[in-house]
Design an enzyme around this catalytic site. Structure first.
Site, mmCIF file in Angstrom:
data_model
loop_
_atom_site.group_PDB
_atom_site.id
_atom_site.type_symbol
_atom_site.label_atom_id
_atom_site.label_comp_id
_atom_site.label_asym_id
_atom_site.label_seq_id
_atom_site.Cartn_x
_atom_site.Cartn_y
_atom_site.Cartn_z
ATOM 1 N N THR A 277 1.484 20.950 24.627
ATOM 2 C CA THR A 277 2.662 21.813 24.650
ATOM 3 C C THR A 277 2.223 23.265 24.677
ATOM 4 O O THR A 277 1.314 23.659 23.945
ATOM 5 C CB THR A 277 3.561 21.567 23.411
ATOM 6 O OG1 THR A 277 4.016 20.218 23.423
ATOM 7 C CG2 THR A 277 4.768 22.498 23.430
ATOM 8 N N PHE A 279 3.214 27.160 24.066
ATOM 9 C CA PHE A 279 4.121 28.009 23.309
ATOM 10 C C PHE A 279 3.922 29.467 23.724
ATOM 11 O O PHE A 279 2.821 29.864 24.134
ATOM 12 C CB PHE A 279 3.849 27.892 21.801
ATOM 13 C CG PHE A 279 4.076 26.518 21.228
ATOM 14 C CD1 PHE A 279 5.271 26.204 20.587
ATOM 15 C CD2 PHE A 279 3.094 25.543 21.320
ATOM 16 C CE1 PHE A 279 5.483 24.948 20.059
ATOM 17 C CE2 PHE A 279 3.299 24.271 20.790
ATOM 18 C CZ PHE A 279 4.488 23.974 20.158
#
Length: 394
Positions: A277, A279
């Site tokens: 992921t 960010f």
């Protein structure tokens, strides 16, 4: 800010830099919120001085003792009123929270969506190991916390290697005037959690964020459990722990298990082992771009409708050997439809699109500057969202 034709817009609410064909201009509005807070902090002293002047004007024949008593009473009354106002503020809305830097300068305050133990908090701690994390109910609350000087930065997920982009957060990037100052790429380790003494075979249902449930579809299908979607992975762990739900499991991080007293029944239950992921870290002010390390730049722009227009927009980077790492399109909220002439049907409706692009180059690089100058020639709106170092740790 309204889209400007033939202009590049960089900056925040505090300072806006416009690059147009007509020249350069720098506009620095006053930081009204800070001025108001400074005035509020000086309220007691100003009131006491006014009371002293009023007491002196009323009667020059008053004794020094009576004058002193009048001043003391006024000062005490004002002090009590100010103290009452401060103590009535809900946390974290206190005077100290409005200071641009925390009292303990080693503790940067970073906002994230969710509760302690969430993956967004993990990303904040990876970027700033000594920071103080501040949980928020919604992503927009994290944006506002930065804008109101309650925190220094905010961290939000923007895309996942398996689940794709978080479109809502792309919309928030355009709606608010914060700057991307860093990125964090993190390998997500999804774990199956439950109360102590509970085994995987005893679970009837599993709670987690919808994306976490989707990413661990294979494992959950094998268990034959019912899936229940909640707002966050760590929030699910907190809910199961507080309510002592012995028939419910949770898909969350191992750190969430430590925080809420749950056991880890299985690790890395995601279908794709390389689940990453990305960010973004947001701040009120941009960082100064450099050329001594690898930088990434994020922009958003709009184009007129026409054949080959998007091709020409992308070509400004290709002609200069600049690598694009991301392209995302989103329909405009304010003008979702465009009506054009069509000889066959009379009229047709098209979506007006915003294009988000990430490219590997620093704005301190002449090639990047020239590419955006070229794009500006036919883009109806262009804004730099941030220029920041690339995270190469994954």
């Amino acid at each position: 800010m309204t889209a400007l034709r033939n202009s590049v817009v960089l900056g925040s609410a505090g300072d806006v830099w416009q690059l147009g064909r007509g020249g350069n201009s720098l506009v620095v509005p006053k930081r009204v919120g800070l001025l108001e807070r400074a005035y509020f902090g000086g309220f007691s002293g100003l009131s006491v001085q006014r009371a002293i002047r009023s007491a002196e004007d009323e009667s020059s024949s008053k004794s020094a003792t009576e004058l002193r008593r009048a001043v003391d009473q006024t000062e005490t009354g004002v002090s009590k009123r100010v103290h009452k106002d401060l103590t009535s503020f809900p946390r974290p809305l206190t005077v100290s929270d409005f200071s641009p830097t925390p009292e303990n300068k080693s503790k940067m305050r970073v906002a994230f969506k969710g509760v302690p133990g969430s993956f967004s908090e993990d990303a904040a701690l990876k970027a700033y190991p000594n920071c103080e994390t501040v949980p928020c109910d919604e992503f927009e609350d994290a944006f506002k916390a930065v804008e109101l000087w309650l925190v220094d930065k905010a961290v939000l997920p923007i895309e996942n290697s398996s689940g794709g982009s978080l479109h809502r957060n792309y919309d928030l990037l355009l709606r608010h005037r914060l700057h991307i100052v860093a990125e964090v790429q993190m390998t997500v380790n999804l774990c199956l959690l439950a109360l102590p003494g509970v085994t995987a075979e005893q679970l009837k249902r599993v709670l987690s964020h919808p994306q976490a449930l989707s990413l661990s579809d294979g494992t959950l299908t094998g268990l034959g459990v019912t899936r229940e979607s909640v707002d966050s992975t760590a929030g699910a762990a907190q809910f199961v722990a507080l309510n002592e739900l012995r028939d419910a499991g949770v898909v969350a991080s191992a750190r969430a298990a430590d925080i809420y007293g749950l056991n880890v029944l299985a690790e890395r239950i995601q279908d794709d082992s390389d689940n990453i992921t990305r960010f973004l870290v947001l701040a009120r002010d941009p960082i100064i771009p450099r050329t001594d390390k690898t930088f990434k730049t994020s922009i958003v722009f709009t184009l007129e409708e026409g054949p080959g227009v998007l091709f020409k927009a992308l070509a400004v980077f290709s002609l200069r050997g600049i690598n694009l790492t991301k392209i995302e399109s989103r329909p405009q909220r304010k003008q979702p439809l465009r009506v054009v002439d069509d000889s066959n049907t009379g009229s047709a409706k098209y979506f007006d699109y915003l294009f988000y692009i990430d490219f590997e180059a620093s704005m301190a690089d002449t090639l990047a500057q020239n590419a955006l100058g070229h794009l500006q020639e036919f883009a109806t709106f262009l804004r730099v969202l941030g220029c920041y170092p690339m995270d190469t740790s994954v």
